[in-house]
Design a protein around this motif. Structure first.
Motif, PDB file in Angstrom:
ATOM      1  N   ALA A 255       0.829  -1.208   0.000  1.00 16.03           N
ATOM      2  CA  ALA A 255       0.000   0.000   0.000  1.00 16.03           C
ATOM      3  C   ALA A 255       0.862   1.256   0.000  1.00 16.03           C
ATOM      4  O   ALA A 255       0.578   2.237  -0.701  1.00 16.03           O
ATOM      5  N   LEU A 256       1.929   1.233   0.777  1.00 15.14           N
ATOM      6  CA  LEU A 256       2.804   2.411   0.854  1.00 15.14           C
ATOM      7  C   LEU A 256       3.499   2.655  -0.484  1.00 15.14           C
ATOM      8  O   LEU A 256       3.628   3.793  -0.940  1.00 15.14           O
ATOM      9  N   LYS A 257       3.940   1.564  -1.104  1.00 16.80           N
ATOM     10  CA  LYS A 257       4.644   1.715  -2.386  1.00 16.80           C
ATOM     11  C   LYS A 257       3.722   2.287  -3.452  1.00 16.80           C
ATOM     12  O   LYS A 257       4.157   3.008  -4.342  1.00 16.80           O
ATOM     13  N   LYS A 258       2.437   1.943  -3.351  1.00 13.40           N
ATOM     14  CA  LYS A 258       1.480   2.447  -4.320  1.00 13.40           C
ATOM     15  C   LYS A 258       1.349   3.973  -4.207  1.00 13.40           C
ATOM     16  O   LYS A 258       1.285   4.672  -5.214  1.00 13.40           O
ATOM     17  N   SER A 259       1.361   4.471  -2.989  1.00 11.74           N
ATOM     18  CA  SER A 259       1.241   5.916  -2.807  1.00 11.74           C
ATOM     19  C   SER A 259       2.578   6.632  -2.943  1.00 11.74           C
ATOM     20  O   SER A 259       2.617   7.829  -3.188  1.00 11.74           O
ATOM     21  N   PHE A 260       3.666   5.895  -2.693  1.00  9.59           N
ATOM     22  CA  PHE A 260       5.003   6.505  -2.774  1.00  9.59           C
ATOM     23  C   PHE A 260       5.865   5.662  -3.716  1.00  9.59           C
ATOM     24  O   PHE A 260       6.820   5.011  -3.263  1.00  9.59           O
ATOM     25  N   PRO A 261       5.545   5.686  -5.015  1.00 12.09           N
ATOM     26  CA  PRO A 261       6.243   4.780  -5.949  1.00 12.09           C
ATOM     27  C   PRO A 261       7.760   5.002  -5.994  1.00 12.09           C
ATOM     28  O   PRO A 261       8.512   4.068  -6.259  1.00 12.09           O
ATOM     29  N   GLU A 262       8.191   6.220  -5.723  1.00 11.56           N
ATOM     30  CA  GLU A 262       9.640   6.510  -5.760  1.00 11.56           C
ATOM     31  C   GLU A 262      10.389   5.901  -4.579  1.00 11.56           C
ATOM     32  O   GLU A 262      11.605   5.818  -4.594  1.00 11.56           O
ATOM     33  N   GLU A 263       9.638   5.528  -3.557  1.00 10.72           N
ATOM     34  CA  GLU A 263      10.276   5.182  -2.281  1.00 10.72           C
ATOM     35  C   GLU A 263      10.336   3.675  -2.045  1.00 10.72           C
ATOM     36  O   GLU A 263      10.581   3.239  -0.924  1.00 10.72           O
ATOM     37  N   GLY A 264      10.096   2.890  -3.112  1.00 15.65           N
ATOM     38  CA  GLY A 264      10.016   1.439  -2.953  1.00 15.65           C
ATOM     39  C   GLY A 264      11.177   0.852  -2.187  1.00 15.65           C
ATOM     40  O   GLY A 264      10.997   0.045  -1.258  1.00 15.65           O
TER      41      GLY A 264
ATOM     42  N   GLN B 182       6.468  12.179   4.960  1.00 14.64           N
ATOM     43  CA  GLN B 182       5.105  11.641   4.922  1.00 14.64           C
ATOM     44  C   GLN B 182       5.097  10.153   5.244  1.00 14.64           C
ATOM     45  O   GLN B 182       4.176   9.652   5.896  1.00 14.64           O
ATOM     46  N   LEU B 183       6.130   9.456   4.788  1.00 14.08           N
ATOM     47  CA  LEU B 183       6.222   8.029   5.134  1.00 14.08           C
ATOM     48  C   LEU B 183       6.450   7.841   6.641  1.00 14.08           C
ATOM     49  O   LEU B 183       5.925   6.915   7.253  1.00 14.08           O
ATOM     50  N   GLN B 184       7.227   8.739   7.218  1.00 11.67           N
ATOM     51  CA  GLN B 184       7.437   8.675   8.673  1.00 11.67           C
ATOM     52  C   GLN B 184       6.110   8.806   9.403  1.00 11.67           C
ATOM     53  O   GLN B 184       5.836   8.102  10.365  1.00 11.67           O
ATOM     54  N   VAL B 185       5.280   9.752   8.896  1.00 10.68           N
ATOM     55  CA  VAL B 185       3.973   9.933   9.522  1.00 10.68           C
ATOM     56  C   VAL B 185       3.147   8.650   9.361  1.00 10.68           C
ATOM     57  O   VAL B 185       2.465   8.206  10.278  1.00 10.68           O
ATOM     58  N   CYS B 186       3.256   8.029   8.178  1.00 13.02           N
ATOM     59  CA  CYS B 186       2.489   6.805   7.933  1.00 13.02           C
ATOM     60  C   CYS B 186       2.864   5.680   8.898  1.00 13.02           C
ATOM     61  O   CYS B 186       1.997   5.075   9.512  1.00 13.02           O
ATOM     62  N   VAL B 187       4.123   5.397   9.029  1.00 11.01           N
ATOM     63  CA  VAL B 187       4.494   4.233   9.860  1.00 11.01           C
ATOM     64  C   VAL B 187       4.713   4.613  11.328  1.00 11.01           C
ATOM     65  O   VAL B 187       4.825   3.728  12.171  1.00 11.01           O
ATOM     66  N   GLY B 188       4.744   5.924  11.604  1.00 13.82           N
ATOM     67  CA  GLY B 188       5.111   6.336  12.960  1.00 13.82           C
ATOM     68  C   GLY B 188       3.955   6.801  13.831  1.00 13.82           C
ATOM     69  O   GLY B 188       4.156   7.145  14.995  1.00 13.82           O
TER      70      GLY B 188
END
Lengths: 508, 386
Positions: A123-132, A188-194
């Motif tokens: 799910a995260l990769k789908k929203s953040f494709p650059e961050e795979g 934003q990813l930090q907010v997602c997992v944190g």
């Protein structure tokens, strides 16, 4: 199951102070091991945090957002095993979520995070494709970290070395922010997992990563869980198990004193003056109250006083309980649990301040998960942000109500950014603050998670064994906050007491 | 616990060790934290308040205001509309009833409660007849949900009061009047006769002084030449007195029958349930006439109540279990006496009770037989645990 009293010299084999999560599991563990146990609770109902209350036609859950560590029949977590052993599982109806939570950053991000490691990473990769790459890297690190931390700290692997557990020895004391900076630099990813820092009690700069890691891991592996009837159903079930095993419970019976002579527990004295003799006490009160209020000072070793004084009272919360006269779908609510952030807010804004408008909060609404939570055509919504009791203790009594409503009003305004129309549907509302928590939980600062969990206060650096013979502590103040740790801590305390009791009885 | 040689291999341990040592050296006094918490809670929400009667004010024939002060310390703050649960000892029976404050919360030196004589009002009549200045009573701290809530009640408020049900409204009106307020308040006050209207002069004065306050008296049993509004509160009357009916927040307080009727009128006019706040007051109707009451169980008979580990006694049919327990000297904490606060929760082990419709037992409490004794009526012999 043997329930006869084994020590004819005392009123009870063991007395438990407080029927919070830790007290309930401690009492039940001991009673089911055959001890004659008395459980004393100052309020008229069991649960501590794990309670519900009525306003209008709504029964509100007081504190449980998501229970971790339950898992499924095929993949049981430690809480399911504990419930099964005690008989709780037969008495409650569990509701499990497939979603961890939604994260919404105003104008920037709106994402639903599923439970399960693979599902979440996808799910995260789908929203953040650059961050795979960094997403994969982070999850690999998280799982390695949890495994190694567990092996070194809880498993106490005798062969532990930096070679065998390189991640543990390099990162065990790292702050959450340091780990994020190294493995997951995208904010934003930090907010997602944190966002679960909300469940563990410190902002990212000072929060040791293990607290977040173990919490996130437990929810990913075992899925968030609820009870039909709320956490009160769990508390009532535990009392029922306890009483069935021969335990005795007294409500409206606070404890003033633990009698200690020559370093050994001799009994307790209740608020009403009643005395109960026993050689074993499990205290579910805060360790501060247990040692510094209930026990004569000359019986408390200086080492304990110094250790308590070195800590910091943990965070409390402002909670807005809303009963709404509409279906959750009418407001567009689908996720049971969402973390809401203002446009410029980050993770640490989950820690608020009564003098400032809230920038982030957690919103829960379980009516989508199960129709049992609210009357038909109505739903509940709970908004929460974390606050230190200290900031509320200094508000003058005549201003308190105004500050409370002003803050709650701002929290509703924040939630309305994401779900417009909430205010027009309000049928009931109740607001609790650190002062409310202080009143109902009897904890210093109204703390909901015990002490702040700094690195220096990690459990591996201090012994949890009390120097006072016959005294055991259970609950958030010894193990760190949250339902899972508290429930488990009670079992630990109860077992330790049973072990000593049986040893002493065999010798004599 | 691991030993030092294990820890020293962990990166950053030297700093953490330093932290441990210095925080121990410069720690704060935690016993003070424990003390601060209990002091604060004692100030805001003491378990028990000891109050002294400082004045008894005759409002009218059968109504008195009792002014209560605290000898030591401040009175805890309250929100206009809240009540205290007052304990009295009447010929050896310790019992309690909730009374709303009629004084404004900004008045922190005393609490006023205003008491009206009622037929068979065990406690109210005692307060009117026997209470003297200087007497000491105890009560709970203020509580209750019947108050203005700035989060969703808005600026247009309508108060529907019946008889002594005006007392919590009086607190709200005095509060708004003493601060001057942007709220539009309309009090519609129904009494049997003009002589029964409590606070009439003060309400007229407030109406004169504040253009945002409107005051309407409705008399249900008027004498022939009475010129004001007469009859009951009906939807027609409300529609004639109020504009934009669905945009306002309503507070209803009075006898149960009047409250329920007024609420139904408002609902029929399209007001959302959440905009109607209700507090039942005064004489509650004979429970044995309520729907669902078993016909075979008659008033005038008694049931046997066994309290595990305590006592067994006979209780009159039709009396709330809580009152019977009080009478028998069995102490159970209580506050709201309307089934919501749950303080009087006890466990029913044997037998059956009749629950009032608005008694709010939690879902899981019902499963294990916990009941709220204030709104439970035994319908046969019972065994309970406290």
């Amino acid at each position: 199951m043997e329930t006869t009293r084994r020590n004819p010299m005392t009123d009870y084999d063991a007395v438990v102070i407080g029927a919070g999560c830790g007290g309930l599991t401690a009492a039940t563990t001991m009673a089911q091991s055959g001890l004659k146990v008395l459980l004393l609770e100052k309020h008229n109902i069991p649960g501590g945090c794990a309670q519900s209350f009525y306003r209008g036609r709504f029964e509100f859950e007081a504190s449980l957002h998501q229970l971790s560590g339950v898992g499924t029949e095929d993949n049981p977590g430690q809480i399911r095993k504990l419930f099964e052993r005690m008989g709780v599982l037969d008495r409650v109806e569990l509701v499990q979520e497939d979603i961890l939570y939604d994260v919404k950053i105003d104008g920037k991000l709106d994402i639903e995070l599923p439970s399960g490691r693979v599902e979440l990473a996808t799910a995260l990769k789908k929203s953040f494709p650059e961050e795979g790459e960094s997403i994969d890297g982070f999850f690999n690190f998280l799982y390695d970290f949890v495994y190694q931390f567990h092996a070194c700290v809880y498993g106490k692997d005798p062969e532990a070395s930096p070679e065998k557990y390189p991640i543990f020895f390099k990162y065990a004391l790292s702050s959450t922010q340091a780990i994020f900076d190294e493995f997951l630099p995208n904010h934003q990813l930090q907010v997602c997992v944190g966002s679960y820092i909300c469940y563990v009690g410190l902002p990212t700069e000072t929060l040791p990563f293990d607290r977040l890691a173990v919490t996130l891991w437990s929810y990913l592996e075992y899925k968030p869980t609820h009870f039909v009837g709320g956490s009160q159903a769990m508390s009532n079930a535990l009392i029922d198990c306890f009483v069935e095993a021969g335990g005795q419970v007294k409500f409206n019976c606070g404890v003033d004193k633990i009698v200690v002579e020559n370093g050994c527990v001799k009994g307790v004295v209740a608020e009403n003056g009643q005395k109960f003799t026993t050689q074993y006490v499990v205290s579910n009160a805060s360790s501060i109250d247990t040692y510094l209020r209930m026990i004569d000072r000359d019986q408390v070793p200086q080492e304990i006083v110094e250790s308590l004084n070195s800590k910091e009272i943990g965070v409390s919360a402002v909670t807005v309980y809303l009963g709404l006269d509409c279906d959750p779908s009418e407001l567009g609510i689908s996720a049971p649990c969402s973390f809401l952030y203002e446009n410029s807010a980050g993770l640490n804004e989950l820690y608020g301040n009564p003098q400032k408008a809230p920038q982030a909060c957690l919103l829960t609404s379980y009516d989508n998960v199960s129709s049992t939570f609210s009357p038909e055509g109505a739903c509940q919504m709970v908004l929460i942000d974390l606050q230190y009791g200290e900031l509320w203790q200094s508000i003058p009594a005549n201003e308190y109500t105004d500050v409370k409503y002003r803050y709650a009003d701002q929290m509703i305004a924040l939630a309305e950014k994401f779900y417009p129309g909430i205010r027009d549907r309000i049928e009931e509302v109740e607001v609790s603050t650190p002062i409310t928590n202080m009143r109902y939980l009897s904890t210093p600062g109204g703390s909901i998670y015990g002490f702040s969990p700094y690195s220096k206060d990690m459990r591996m650096f201090s012994s949890t064994v009390s120097p006072i013979k016959g005294l055991f502590l259970a609950g958030a103040w010894v193990t760190g906050g949250g339902y899972e740790p508290s429930l488990v801590s009670g079992v630990g305390a109860g077992r330790a007491a049973v072990k000593q009791f049986q040893k002493r009885e065999t010798v004599s | 616990m691991r030993d030092e040689s294990f820890f020293t291999q962990i990166e950053g341990y030297t700093e953490v060790k330093q932290d441990i040592l210095s925080s121990r050296k410069y720690g704060i006094d935690m016993s003070r934290q424990s003390f601060l918490a209990s002091e604060l809670i004692n100030r805001l929400h003491p378990k028990k308040l000891v109050l002294k009667v400082s004045q008894v004010i005759d409002e009218m024939d059968s109504v008195r205001t009792i002014r209560l002060v605290r000898d030591k310390g401040h009175l805890p703050p309250f929100e206009a509309g809240q009540y205290i649960n007052l304990s009295v000892n009447i010929d050896g029976v310790v019992t309690s009833r909730p009374y709303s404050m009629s004084s404004a919360p900004s008045q922190t030196a005393y609490y006023d409660i205003t008491v009206k004589r009622t037929d068979g009002g065990f406690v109210s009549n005692y307060l009117l007849d026997c209470l003297r200045v200087g007497e000491v009573l105890s009560s709970t701290a203020p509580a209750g949900e019947f108050h203005y809530n700035p989060l969703f009640h808005g600026d247009d408020l309508v108060m529907l009061a019946g008889g002594s049900g005006v007392t919590p409204m009086m607190s709200m009106i005095r509060q708004f009047a003493s601060f001057g307020s942007n709220k539009n308040i309309h009090l519609i006050y129904i009494c049997r006769t003009p002589e029964e209207v409590i606070f009439h002069k003060e309400l007229e004065r407030i109406e004169r002084e504040f253009d945002k306050f409107r005051y309407t008296v409705v008399i249900s049993r008027p004498k022939e030449n009475y010129e004001g509004i007469t009859g009951h509160i009906t939807s027609e009357l409300l529609a004639s007195l109020l504009q934009n009916i669905t945009d306002k927040t309503y507070y209803i307080c009075g006898p149960t029958g009047m409250c329920d009727a007024a609420k139904n009128d408002l609902l029929s006019l399209g007001v959302r349930p959440g905009k109607i706040r209700q507090e039942n007051f005064g004489e509650s109707a004979d429970v044995t006439t309520k729907p669902g009451w078993p016909e075979s169980v008659k008033t005038g008979s008694t049931v046997r109540v066994k309290v595990v580990g305590s006592t067994t006694f006979d209780a009159p049919v039709g009396e709330p279990l809580l009152n019977s327990l009080d009478r028998a000297g069995v102490s159970v904490p209580s506050s709201c006496h309307s089934g919501e606060c749950s303080l009087c929760r006890v466990k029913l082990l044997q037998g059956t009770v009749f629950h009032l419709a608005d008694s709010k037992e939690r879902v899981s409490d019902k499963k294990y037989g916990y009941i709220h004794s204030c709104s439970s009526y035994p319908t046969g012999d019972i065994e309970i645990e406290i």
